[in-house]
Enzyme design. Structure first.
Site, PDB file in Angstrom:
ATOM      1  N   ARG A 220      -0.541   9.357  -0.628  1.00  0.00           N
ATOM      2  CA  ARG A 220      -1.598   9.768  -1.503  1.00  0.00           C
ATOM      3  C   ARG A 220      -1.454  11.330  -1.842  1.00  0.00           C
ATOM      4  NH1 ARG A 220      -6.191   6.575   1.810  1.00  0.00           N
ATOM      5  NH2 ARG A 220      -5.763   4.510   0.714  1.00  0.00           N
TER       6      ARG A 220
ATOM      7  N   LEU B 286     -14.505   5.566  -5.113  1.00  0.00           N
ATOM      8  CA  LEU B 286     -13.242   5.287  -4.911  1.00  0.00           C
ATOM      9  C   LEU B 286     -12.886   4.081  -5.668  1.00  0.00           C
ATOM     10  CD1 LEU B 286     -10.738   5.518  -2.907  1.00  0.00           C
ATOM     11  CD2 LEU B 286     -11.445   3.662  -1.685  1.00  0.00           C
TER      12      LEU B 286
ATOM     13  N   HIS C 283      -7.950  11.691  -2.260  1.00  0.00           N
ATOM     14  CA  HIS C 283      -7.283  10.250  -2.835  1.00  0.00           C
ATOM     15  C   HIS C 283      -7.091  10.464  -4.330  1.00  0.00           C
ATOM     16  CE1 HIS C 283      -7.089   6.034  -3.633  1.00  0.00           C
ATOM     17  NE2 HIS C 283      -7.531   5.537  -2.417  1.00  0.00           N
TER      18      HIS C 283
ATOM     19  N   HIS D 117     -11.271  12.513   0.375  1.00  0.00           N
ATOM     20  CA  HIS D 117     -11.318  10.927   0.708  1.00  0.00           C
ATOM     21  C   HIS D 117     -11.474  10.966   2.083  1.00  0.00           C
ATOM     22  CE1 HIS D 117     -11.101   6.826   0.428  1.00  0.00           C
ATOM     23  NE2 HIS D 117     -10.176   7.000   1.146  1.00  0.00           N
TER      24      HIS D 117
ATOM     25  N   PHE E 252       0.915  -1.206   0.070  1.00  0.00           N
ATOM     26  CA  PHE E 252      -0.144  -0.178  -0.168  1.00  0.00           C
ATOM     27  C   PHE E 252       0.725   1.186  -0.072  1.00  0.00           C
ATOM     28  CE2 PHE E 252      -4.608   0.591   1.299  1.00  0.00           C
ATOM     29  CZ  PHE E 252      -5.052  -0.261   0.407  1.00  0.00           C
TER      30      PHE E 252
ATOM     31  N   GLU F 111      -6.529   2.066  -3.334  1.00  0.00           N
ATOM     32  CA  GLU F 111      -5.195   1.862  -3.520  1.00  0.00           C
ATOM     33  C   GLU F 111      -4.810   0.552  -3.767  1.00  0.00           C
ATOM     34  OE1 GLU F 111      -3.073   4.896  -1.343  1.00  0.00           O
ATOM     35  OE2 GLU F 111      -2.208   3.153  -0.283  1.00  0.00           O
TER      36      GLU F 111
ATOM     37  N   ARG G 100      -2.786  10.542   6.015  1.00  0.00           N
ATOM     38  CA  ARG G 100      -2.769   9.144   6.491  1.00  0.00           C
ATOM     39  C   ARG G 100      -2.480   8.329   5.531  1.00  0.00           C
ATOM     40  NH1 ARG G 100      -6.973   5.271   5.386  1.00  0.00           N
ATOM     41  NH2 ARG G 100      -8.075   6.537   3.907  1.00  0.00           N
TER      42      ARG G 100
ATOM     43  N   GLN H 103      -7.454  14.707   3.239  1.00  0.00           N
ATOM     44  CA  GLN H 103      -6.705  13.860   2.265  1.00  0.00           C
ATOM     45  C   GLN H 103      -7.638  13.890   0.897  1.00  0.00           C
ATOM     46  OE1 GLN H 103      -6.299   9.327   2.724  1.00  0.00           O
ATOM     47  NE2 GLN H 103      -4.469  10.336   2.858  1.00  0.00           N
TER      48      GLN H 103
HETATM   49  C1  LIG Z   1     -14.664   4.704  -0.119  1.00  0.00           C
HETATM   50  C2  LIG Z   1     -13.714   4.455   1.056  1.00  0.00           C
HETATM   51  C3  LIG Z   1     -12.787   3.445   1.085  1.00  0.00           C
HETATM   52  C4  LIG Z   1     -11.934   3.182   2.304  1.00  0.00           C
HETATM   53  N1  LIG Z   1     -11.223   2.253   2.595  1.00  0.00           N
HETATM   54  C5  LIG Z   1     -10.353   2.164   3.397  1.00  0.00           C
HETATM   55  C6  LIG Z   1      -9.417   1.050   3.638  1.00  0.00           C
HETATM   56  O1  LIG Z   1      -9.321   0.059   2.839  1.00  0.00           O
HETATM   57  N2  LIG Z   1      -8.529   1.085   4.617  1.00  0.00           N
HETATM   58  C7  LIG Z   1      -8.688   1.993   5.751  1.00  0.00           C
HETATM   59  O2  LIG Z   1      -8.209   2.009   6.606  1.00  0.00           O
HETATM   60  N3  LIG Z   1      -9.578   2.993   5.259  1.00  0.00           N
HETATM   61  C8  LIG Z   1     -10.440   3.127   4.346  1.00  0.00           C
HETATM   62  N4  LIG Z   1     -11.197   4.069   4.268  1.00  0.00           N
HETATM   63  C9  LIG Z   1     -11.498   5.169   5.431  1.00  0.00           C
HETATM   64  C10 LIG Z   1     -12.187   4.314   6.617  1.00  0.00           C
HETATM   65  O3  LIG Z   1     -13.110   3.430   5.990  1.00  0.00           O
HETATM   66  C11 LIG Z   1     -12.897   5.520   7.503  1.00  0.00           C
HETATM   67  O4  LIG Z   1     -12.189   6.296   8.043  1.00  0.00           O
HETATM   68  C12 LIG Z   1     -13.700   4.424   8.633  1.00  0.00           C
HETATM   69  O5  LIG Z   1     -14.505   3.443   8.221  1.00  0.00           O
HETATM   70  C13 LIG Z   1     -14.306   5.239   9.611  1.00  0.00           C
HETATM   71  O6  LIG Z   1     -15.096   4.751  10.545  1.00  0.00           O
HETATM   72  P1  LIG Z   1     -15.821   5.334  11.782  1.00  0.00           P
HETATM   73  O7  LIG Z   1     -16.534   4.332  12.495  1.00  0.00           O
HETATM   74  O8  LIG Z   1     -15.238   6.461  12.334  1.00  0.00           O
HETATM   75  O9  LIG Z   1     -16.857   6.113  10.891  1.00  0.00           O
HETATM   76  P2  LIG Z   1     -18.321   5.645   9.992  1.00  0.00           P
HETATM   77  O10 LIG Z   1     -18.010   4.254   9.600  1.00  0.00           O
HETATM   78  O11 LIG Z   1     -18.493   6.816   8.852  1.00  0.00           O
HETATM   79  O12 LIG Z   1     -19.451   5.669  10.903  1.00  0.00           O
HETATM   80  C14 LIG Z   1     -20.024   6.912  11.440  1.00  0.00           C
HETATM   81  C15 LIG Z   1     -21.261   6.450  11.936  1.00  0.00           C
HETATM   82  O13 LIG Z   1     -21.879   7.559  12.896  1.00  0.00           O
HETATM   83  C16 LIG Z   1     -23.372   7.732  12.619  1.00  0.00           C
HETATM   84  N5  LIG Z   1     -23.833   9.232  12.844  1.00  0.00           N
HETATM   85  C17 LIG Z   1     -23.200  10.069  12.026  1.00  0.00           C
HETATM   86  N6  LIG Z   1     -23.920  11.290  12.601  1.00  0.00           N
HETATM   87  C18 LIG Z   1     -24.827  10.956  13.322  1.00  0.00           C
HETATM   88  C19 LIG Z   1     -25.924  11.263  14.253  1.00  0.00           C
HETATM   89  N7  LIG Z   1     -26.072  12.857  14.232  1.00  0.00           N
HETATM   90  N8  LIG Z   1     -26.646  10.924  14.747  1.00  0.00           N
HETATM   91  C20 LIG Z   1     -26.374   9.593  14.983  1.00  0.00           C
HETATM   92  N9  LIG Z   1     -25.572   8.934  14.234  1.00  0.00           N
HETATM   93  C21 LIG Z   1     -24.707   9.413  13.602  1.00  0.00           C
HETATM   94  C22 LIG Z   1     -23.641   7.000  11.279  1.00  0.00           C
HETATM   95  O14 LIG Z   1     -24.942   6.472  11.237  1.00  0.00           O
HETATM   96  C23 LIG Z   1     -22.628   5.911  11.272  1.00  0.00           C
HETATM   97  O15 LIG Z   1     -23.185   4.774  12.012  1.00  0.00           O
HETATM   98  C24 LIG Z   1     -12.092   4.342   3.306  1.00  0.00           C
HETATM   99  C25 LIG Z   1     -12.812   5.318   3.216  1.00  0.00           C
HETATM  100  C26 LIG Z   1     -13.539   5.482   2.077  1.00  0.00           C
HETATM  101  C27 LIG Z   1     -14.241   6.719   1.758  1.00  0.00           C
END
Ligand SMILES: Cc1cc2nc3c(=O)[nH]c(=O)nc-3n(C[C@H](O)[C@H](O)[C@H](O)COP(=O)(O)OP(=O)(O)OC[C@H]3O[C@@H](n4cnc5c(N)ncnc54)[C@H](O)[C@@H]3O)c2cc1C
Length: 567
Positions: A282, A248, A238, A347, A123, A251, A382, A236
């Site tokens: 990135r 997306l 991407h 991203h 990666f 990578e 990142r 960031q």
């Molecule tokens: C397309 C894509 C691919 C990616 N691939 C990778 C990868 O391969 N490897 C890697 O390390 N990272 C990757 N990332 C980054 C990574 O996926 C995210 O940073 C990570 O999943 C974030 O997780 P989280 O639990 O912080 O937030 P999220 O998964 O975004 O969850 C947020 C939660 O908050 C809740 N929420 C938000 N606002 C409110 C509100 N007002 N009231 C109630 N609930 C609320 C939502 O319902 C949700 O359940 C990728 C990002 C993208 C965009």
């Protein structure tokens, strides 16, 4: 008022993505009465879209036999341009193998190598192949595993409840207010520890890979209650998002050997990063693509090609089936036969709610974890695969910490009163007859991409900031057509727009303040690093009735001294 609408839990987690689920599991395993509130059904959280993988120094690949957590930490810190806090990175990288193996034991179906070990792919910014993956659907696999674990432990879920604000009493966060989206009823939640795990703020930009729900809610709610935000200027971009839709293209594709090619047929990354080429971090690859396009070597002045054809259909099907599907469905092409048109897009949010390595914010009772928070393990940029890891490693730590002293439930009357005040505020929105929110939302996203994008400068950013202030004024007179209570999506979009405007301002003000270039924050008027003045975190806090206050705080150094070393 109906008592059915008042809830109390030791630990309340806002967010049902990977960070929220992992912290809820940790709190529950420590014996706390734990609940998760999520505005979407948890399996629709943005984490489910994560594609390429998760980093851990397992040393499984022939190219990474001697890999250690220290190598992982070094790559992470170098990639962060030395802005990441080294104590936080040490924890991330030391705990990584345990976190990945734990998920495997809980049921995640990781891809394997021919010896049956967890497979690891190269990666960007990583010295050796270190990224474990489940084909190109890693987030989907991890999310299903954690959700299954959480439901089997009986953790209480409030699904499709939209949290509108936090409740603060005597300088302590003691709960939150939420709308049950289906009925439109308000609910009050009392808790002694509240963990914010609401994901990133990518949707303040257009051309974003993020889900529609990544609208800065948690960052804004914390900020409005006086919690500090950190390093907000670091956003960031991407390098490879699908031209047209900005979905997306992981990578992992370049990790498996895909090339970036310009309109002259040149594999141009060797000019910008002679050693790492397509696998440079990135920020470097994204800027290189824009430079190629601006020099007239793009296609239609908009994109370059990502070429996977030499990998062959069999490898693409095995390692990148989701990418083949996305290319077919959204660009009507087969990457085994045609190059994919790609351009950089927003991203990831490196900045977020300022938390220490225990997940504590500067507001008692409030914790933060995952992409909405900044601990900081990513600094100015990142590395791919480190964000999923952060959700697991820090999810566990923060969930456990939030249990400590969480039993004393706050005064129910305080949250009841807050709910009454919220009802009045929401009625105010529903009576609005002014401008449509969608117009403002589109203008906000365009302003952020055009003025606070991959290349930045003072004049453009000042213009962008004054656009934001104009949008904030117009938001005061926002209109809403749907005046109903049940499933009122317009009302939710307006609330999200309010959060995004506040958080966009913090990105803008922080970006203007940092007069240097570092990682994802590239200023054409200050193209170099300035360690003496700016190797520091930017901290921004809300001030009632005036501009936010902003100051710098020291970076925590450790094993790795700052050194200039290219890719
Ligand atoms: C397309 C894509 C691919 C990616 N691939 C990778 C990868 O391969 N490897 C890697 O390390 N990272 C990757 N990332 C980054 C990574 O996926 C995210 O940073 C990570 O999943 C974030 O997780 P989280 O639990 O912080 O937030 P999220 O998964 O975004 O969850 C947020 C939660 O908050 C809740 N929420 C938000 N606002 C409110 C509100 N007002 N009231 C109630 N609930 C609320 C939502 O319902 C949700 O359940 C990728 C990002 C993208 C965009």
């Amino acid at each position: 008022m109906n008592d059915k609408n008042i809830h109390k839990h030791d630990v309340l987690v806002v967010g049902g993505g990977l960070a929220g689920l992992r912290s809820a599991l940790a709190a529950c395993d420590k014996g706390a009465d734990t609940a998760v509130v999520s505005k979407v059904y948890p399996l629709r959280s943005h984490s489910v879209a994560a594609q390429g993988g998760i980093n851990a120094a397992l040393g499984n690949s022939p190219g990474s036999k001697n890999d250690t957590w220290k190598d992982h930490a070094f790559d992470t810190i170098k990639g962060s341009v030395y802005l990441a806090d080294q104590d936080a990175v040490e924890i991330l990288c030391r705990e990584a193998p345990k976190a990945v193996v734990e998920l495997e034991h809980w049921g995640t179906v990781f891809s394997r190598d021919e010896k049956g070990k967890l497979a690891q792919r190269p990666f960007g910014g990583a010295g050796v192949p270190r990224t474990c993956y489940a084909a190109d659907r890693t987030g989907h696999n991890l999310m299903n595993t954690l959700f299954e674990q959480a439901t089997s432990r009986g953790i209480k879920f409030y699904n499709e409840y939209f949290v509108t604000s936090l409740v603060v009493d005597q300088d302590r966060c003691c709960g939150c207010i939420a709308i049950d989206i289906i009925t439109g009823d308000l609910h009050a939640f009392a808790s002694n520890s509240l963990i914010m795990a609401t994901g990133g703020h990518g949707k303040i930009y257009n051309r974003s890979t993020n889900s529609l729900i990544n609208t800065a809610d948690g960052q804004a709610m914390a900020y409005r209650c006086g919690a500090a935000l950190k390093d907000m200027e670091f956003v960031q971009f991407h390098p490879t998002t699908l031209y047209g839709s900005n979905i997306l293209i992981t990578e992992g594709a370049r990790g498996e050997g895909a090339y970036l090619i310009n309109s002259e047929g040149e594999r141009f990354m060797s000019k910008y990063a002679p050693k790492a080429k397509e696998l440079a971090p990135r920020d470097i690859v994204a800027r290189s693509i824009v430079k190629e396009i601006e020099a007239g070597r793009g296609f239609e002045d908009q994109y370059v090609h990502l070429d996977l054809r030499h990998l062959g259909a069999e490898k693409i099907n095995e390692r990148l089936p989701g990418i083949r599907q996305i290319a077919r469905d959204f660009a009507d092409l087969d990457p085994a036969e045609d190059p994919i048109p790609v351009q950089p897009g927003q991203h990831y949010s490196m900045g977020g709610i300022d938390v220490d390595i225990d997940g504590k914010t500067d507001l008692a009772g409030l914790y933060g974890v995952g992409e909405c928070a900044c601990v900081s393990v990513h600094g100015a940029n990142r590395l791919g695969g480190n964000s999923l890891l952060e959700t697991l490693v820090y999810g566990k730590i923060v969930g456990e910490n939030a249990c400590k002293g969480a039993k004393k439930i706050s005064n129910i009357n305080v949250v009841k009163d807050a709910m009454d005040r919220e009802r009045v505020k929401l009625k105010g929105f529903l009576s609005g007859e002014g401008e449509d929110f969608a117009t403002l939302m589109l203008e906000l996203r365009k302003t952020m991409f055009d003025k606070f994008g991959i290349f930045r400068d003072e004049d453009n950013m000042q213009e962008g900031l004054s656009n934001l202030y104009d949008l904030k004024d117009r938001f005061e007179h926002i209109g809403i057509k749907d005046k109903g209570k049940i499933f009122n999506q317009s009302l939710l979009r307006i609330l999200e727009l309010g959060y995004m405007l506040d958080v966009a301002e913090t990105v803008a003000v922080s970006a203007i303040k940092r007069k240097e270039s570092r990682g994802s924050h590239y200023r054409t008027d200050f193209p170099d690093h300035n360690d003496d003045q700016f190797l520091k975190h930017t901290i921004i806090k809300k001030e009632e009735g005036k501009s936010p206050s902003i100051y710098f705080s020291p970076v925590k150094f450790g094993l790795f001294p700052v050194k200039e070393d290219g890719y």
